[in-house]
Scaffold this motif. Structure first.
Motif, PDB file in Angstrom:
ATOM      1  N   SER A 155      15.213   2.425 -39.085  1.00 33.40           N
ATOM      2  CA  SER A 155      13.942   3.151 -38.696  1.00 33.40           C
ATOM      3  C   SER A 155      12.816   2.786 -37.805  1.00 33.40           C
ATOM      4  O   SER A 155      12.250   3.407 -37.269  1.00 33.40           O
ATOM      5  N   SER A 156      12.643   1.262 -38.229  1.00 35.20           N
ATOM      6  CA  SER A 156      11.629   0.523 -37.474  1.00 35.20           C
ATOM      7  C   SER A 156      11.851   0.607 -36.206  1.00 35.20           C
ATOM      8  O   SER A 156      11.061   0.651 -35.148  1.00 35.20           O
ATOM      9  N   ILE A 157      13.046   0.344 -35.669  1.00 40.28           N
ATOM     10  CA  ILE A 157      13.618  -0.032 -34.326  1.00 40.28           C
ATOM     11  C   ILE A 157      13.294   1.447 -33.526  1.00 40.28           C
ATOM     12  O   ILE A 157      12.436   1.592 -32.480  1.00 40.28           O
ATOM     13  N   LEU A 158      13.764   2.460 -34.104  1.00 43.08           N
ATOM     14  CA  LEU A 158      13.405   3.879 -33.556  1.00 43.08           C
ATOM     15  C   LEU A 158      12.050   4.147 -33.570  1.00 43.08           C
ATOM     16  O   LEU A 158      11.540   4.708 -32.416  1.00 43.08           O
ATOM     17  N   GLY A 159      11.066   3.840 -34.554  1.00 49.09           N
ATOM     18  CA  GLY A 159       9.614   4.086 -34.368  1.00 49.09           C
ATOM     19  C   GLY A 159       9.094   3.306 -33.302  1.00 49.09           C
ATOM     20  O   GLY A 159       8.209   3.717 -32.340  1.00 49.09           O
TER      21      GLY A 159
ATOM     22  N   ALA B 178      14.626  -1.583 -24.887  1.00 48.19           N
ATOM     23  CA  ALA B 178      14.418  -2.779 -24.951  1.00 48.19           C
ATOM     24  C   ALA B 178      13.028  -3.080 -25.392  1.00 48.19           C
ATOM     25  O   ALA B 178      12.686  -4.143 -26.403  1.00 48.19           O
ATOM     26  N   VAL B 179      12.092  -2.673 -25.155  1.00 52.26           N
ATOM     27  CA  VAL B 179      10.791  -2.666 -25.435  1.00 52.26           C
ATOM     28  C   VAL B 179      10.577  -2.323 -26.970  1.00 52.26           C
ATOM     29  O   VAL B 179      10.046  -3.117 -27.838  1.00 52.26           O
ATOM     30  N   GLY B 180      11.207  -1.430 -27.414  1.00 49.55           N
ATOM     31  CA  GLY B 180      11.252  -0.910 -28.824  1.00 49.55           C
ATOM     32  C   GLY B 180      12.064  -1.967 -29.610  1.00 49.55           C
ATOM     33  O   GLY B 180      11.185  -2.542 -30.736  1.00 49.55           O
ATOM     34  N   ILE B 181      13.083  -2.483 -29.026  1.00 56.45           N
ATOM     35  CA  ILE B 181      13.825  -3.555 -29.983  1.00 56.45           C
ATOM     36  C   ILE B 181      12.981  -4.957 -30.152  1.00 56.45           C
ATOM     37  O   ILE B 181      12.866  -5.551 -31.083  1.00 56.45           O
ATOM     38  N   ALA B 182      12.351  -5.000 -28.721  1.00 51.88           N
ATOM     39  CA  ALA B 182      11.576  -6.470 -28.650  1.00 51.88           C
ATOM     40  C   ALA B 182      10.405  -6.349 -29.827  1.00 51.88           C
ATOM     41  O   ALA B 182      10.031  -7.298 -30.549  1.00 51.88           O
ATOM     42  N   ALA B 183       9.615  -5.100 -29.679  1.00 48.58           N
ATOM     43  CA  ALA B 183       8.483  -4.913 -30.609  1.00 48.58           C
ATOM     44  C   ALA B 183       8.817  -4.974 -32.148  1.00 48.58           C
ATOM     45  O   ALA B 183       8.206  -5.555 -32.927  1.00 48.58           O
ATOM     46  N   TRP B 184      10.018  -4.480 -32.345  1.00 48.24           N
ATOM     47  CA  TRP B 184      10.508  -4.609 -33.787  1.00 48.24           C
ATOM     48  C   TRP B 184      10.914  -6.147 -33.977  1.00 48.24           C
ATOM     49  O   TRP B 184      10.606  -6.428 -35.123  1.00 48.24           O
ATOM     50  N   TRP B 185      11.556  -6.921 -33.282  1.00 52.84           N
ATOM     51  CA  TRP B 185      11.783  -8.040 -33.337  1.00 52.84           C
ATOM     52  C   TRP B 185      10.421  -9.207 -33.825  1.00 52.84           C
ATOM     53  O   TRP B 185      10.527  -9.879 -34.539  1.00 52.84           O
TER      54      TRP B 185
END
Length: 194
Positions: free
Chosen positions: A8-12, A138-145
């Motif tokens: 959910s966080s990654i998709l957000g 990639a930006v979404g996954i990096a921001a979640w990380w």
């Protein structure tokens, strides 16, 4: 395997990345064509008012920093679009006063006719779309990380701690509903022209 909260966080975050780049093509096209004539001034002004009320409501409500930053970003983009419209009109009026062919009906509408003569291939368009999709993912996954530890600390707040109280709540609600009405109402002038 990722937990549902992480997905959910990654998709957000991917959604936020999409919202961030949504204005970029229009601003770039205006710059490339050196014109903002394809934009409705009333539409952009109403959206600017909507984004300003959104920004004020998000700030007063103490919403997540990402919501406030997104509202600030959109307010900035609206301002850039308005600047482009009026700047390119001013610039074009100076060019037209020195141009002897200003009433030539065969002249291209925009000064940069090379964009019309060199269409982009389907392969290039497909590559651009795929690159954009990969970029926002990639930006979404990096921001979640980067923020994954902060997400758990925000979830620990009780609902009472996160909700504004009293008349402040009323102002925030009024700003939020005003923002929504402005965003929806921005389409009315275009619908009336059809």
């Amino acid at each position: 395997m990722l937990a549902a909260d992480n997905i959910s966080s990654i998709l957000g975050w991917i959604s936020i990345a999409c919202w961030i780049i949504v204005y970029s093509p229009q601003i770039y096209e205006n710059y490339t064509l050196q014109s903002g004539e394809g934009l409705s001034v009333s539409f952009v002004i109403i959206w600017l008012l909507g984004d300003l009320t959104n920004l004020l409501g998000a700030s007063l409500g103490g919403l997540l920093p990402t919501v406030i930053l997104l509202a600030l970003y959109y307010t900035t983009c609206d301002t850039i679009l308005l600047f482009q419209i009026y700047y390119y009109r001013w610039k074009r009026s100076g060019i037209q006063s020195t141009n002897t062919d200003e009433h030539n009906e065969q002249a291209p509408l925009f000064g940069n006719a090379t964009l019309q003569e060199n269409p982009v291939s389907a392969k290039t368009l497909a590559f651009r779309y795929m690159a954009s999709l990969l970029f926002v993912t990639a930006v979404g996954i990096a921001a979640w990380w980067v923020t994954r530890d902060e997400d758990t600390s925000l979830a620990s707040l009780t609902e009472e701690e996160s909700q504004p109280q009293g008349s402040k709540w009323l102002y925030i609600q009024l700003l939020g509903w005003s923002s929504a009405a402005l965003f929806l109402g921005a389409r009315v002038p275009q619908i009336c022209q059809i």
